[in-house]
Design a protein around this motif. Structure first.
Motif, mmCIF file in Angstrom:
data_model
loop_
_atom_site.group_PDB
_atom_site.id
_atom_site.type_symbol
_atom_site.label_atom_id
_atom_site.label_comp_id
_atom_site.label_asym_id
_atom_site.label_seq_id
_atom_site.Cartn_x
_atom_site.Cartn_y
_atom_site.Cartn_z
ATOM 1 N N TYR A 4 30.306 36.175 43.910
ATOM 2 C CA TYR A 4 30.533 35.768 42.529
ATOM 3 C C TYR A 4 29.267 36.002 41.714
ATOM 4 C CZ TYR A 4 34.526 33.445 44.629
ATOM 5 O OH TYR A 4 35.685 33.195 45.329
ATOM 6 N N LYS A 36 36.448 29.707 39.623
ATOM 7 C CA LYS A 36 36.195 30.415 40.879
ATOM 8 C C LYS A 36 37.518 30.753 41.578
ATOM 9 C CE LYS A 36 33.736 29.714 45.287
ATOM 10 N NZ LYS A 36 32.911 28.754 46.056
ATOM 11 N N LYS A 89 33.891 39.632 40.585
ATOM 12 C CA LYS A 89 34.180 38.199 40.470
ATOM 13 C C LYS A 89 33.140 37.575 39.539
ATOM 14 C CE LYS A 89 36.498 37.666 44.949
ATOM 15 N NZ LYS A 89 36.551 39.094 45.312
#
Length: 413
Positions: free
Chosen positions: A32, A365, A376
């Motif tokens: 992420y 998330k 992401k």
């Protein structure tokens, strides 16, 4: 060679398994990318001095803020004091604090107007880019091309004098894009997605309006991409912020029917995001004087999902907003009694706790994971929107708790 006792063998095996799997788990977490908007109005700027007086910065509004109703959490007092963000020593402290808590990117609100030229650049150019540790964070630009109004502070009538217009000429656009490529894209820590420099526009409708038609705006964006390729990059990652970009706003600006979908395609948008929760959450119906943070999260979560279905070929990166309280941008002696549009809005006051913020981060998330996005990315408002009540920098009340919420959710590098 003696065999190790059974207990020692067991402990050794646990250690080896942990040593192998833990880095993989941490690496998985760092799939992420966490980007945070940075609003650079906390240093002295010559244009601000012409508009507001010698030595003025937006810290003046932060200092002057007062509670507007019982229990109102104002003023917000920065734990670091009222520092100069254009000082590289202070910028270095910000970089370390952000990187240590799982932030990957500062997206600078970046300004260049027809009448002023470069505006509020020194926080980035003299602060961040001169900091000795700036390699720890990437940075990118969000061209904040909205009209700049005098809301510092705003009177009870909500009259907002326009100080400069957000539209630019084709010649100024050419100057802007050349400056961006030379001064920013070529920096080793400029944020790139698949090798392409990330560049975002706050008000895409205003951008299109600058050129008189969608076709001319698309040509201007195409010229920027070609210049970027000539500079050695594979292309431009153009991120479109959805604030103010609707079918109605486009039709009103251009005088003909133009859909948001058509505009995104014509401009070759690479991704879409929001600047804050308030594009989706209707503050005019949220109550007074406070709004509900959990309702704002729920409305935005629904919106993220709708955007992912509506524009399947253009990824939507979710925004999580830490807070909302624009009362420092009001004249403090005026009564605070009703909604009149920005900045006369209700506030989040106490329910946007670090725990509630972390819950919103977790939802974002989960959204990007379920969407199977190649990148992401989660975008947060904001690092230092003190006078909008959305900031991650520590204050004297909550210290680093909002930053810890990011670290708890995404880990660190």
């Amino acid at each position: 060679m003696k065999c190790l006792p059974l207990k020692a063998c067991f402990l050794l095996s646990v250690f080896l398994v942990t040593a192998i799997t833990l880095p993989a788990q941490l690496k998985k977490e760092r799939d992420y990318q966490v980007a945070v908007y940075y609003f650079p109005d906390y240093h002295i700027d010559s244009t601000n001095e012409k508009w507001h007086g010698k030595g003025w910065t937006e810290w003046e509004l932060v200092k002057a803020a007062k509670p507007r109703f019982d229990g109102h959490q104002q003023p917000k007092v920065p734990a670091w004091g009222y520092f100069d963000e254009s000082d590289p020593a202070w910028a270095a402290k910000e970089i370390d604090l952000a990187a240590d808590h799982g932030i990957d990117v500062f997206i600078y609100d970046w300004y260049w107007y027809e009448t002023t030229g470069a505006y509020l650049q020194d926080g980035l150019e003299k602060g961040f880019l001169k900091a000795p540790n700036n390699h720890r964070l990437k940075f990118a630009l969000m061209w904040a091309n909205h009209d700049w109004a005098n809301i510092h502070p705003t009177p009870y009538t909500n009259f907002q004098q326009k100080l400069t217009d957000g539209r630019v000429s084709a010649q100024t656009w050419d100057t802007i894009t050349s400056y961006i490529i030379t001064h920013y894209f070529n920096q080793p820590n400029y944020w790139k997605i698949e090798g392409k420099p990330y560049f975002s526009i706050f008000n895409t409708t205003r951008f299109i309006e600058s050129f008189g038609s969608l076709e001319q705006a698309a040509l201007a964006m195409g010229q920027f991409e070609e210049k970027t390729k000539k500079a050695g990059f594979p292309g431009l990652h153009f991120n479109c912020i959805d604030q103010g970009m609707t079918d109605n706003s486009l039709a009103s600006a251009l005088g003909i029917a133009v859909t948001r979908t058509a505009a995104l395609r014509a401009l070759h948008a690479s991704s879409i995001t929001s600047y804050n929760f308030l594009y989706v959450y209707d503050l005019s119906k949220a109550g007074w004087p406070t709004a509900n943070y959990k309702n704002a999260i729920a409305d935005n979560e629904t919106y993220w999902k709708s955007m992912s279905h509506k524009f399947e070929d253009v990824p939507y990166y979710p925004n999580v907003t830490m807070g909302w309280d624009v009362t420092p941008r009001l004249i403090q002696t005026d009564k605070f009694d009703r909604f009149k549009g920005y900045p006369w809005t209700p506030v989040f006051n106490g329910d946007n706790t670090p725990e509630a913020f972390q819950s919103a981060l977790q939802k974002a998330k989960e959204f990007v994971s379920a969407s199977n996005l190649q990148q992401k990315i989660i975008i947060i408002n904001a690092w230092n929107e003190w006078t909008e009540g959305s900031y991650l920098l520590p204050d004297t009340r909550t210290k680093n708790k909002y930053l810890e919420a990011i670290k708890n959710t995404f880990g660190t590098k």
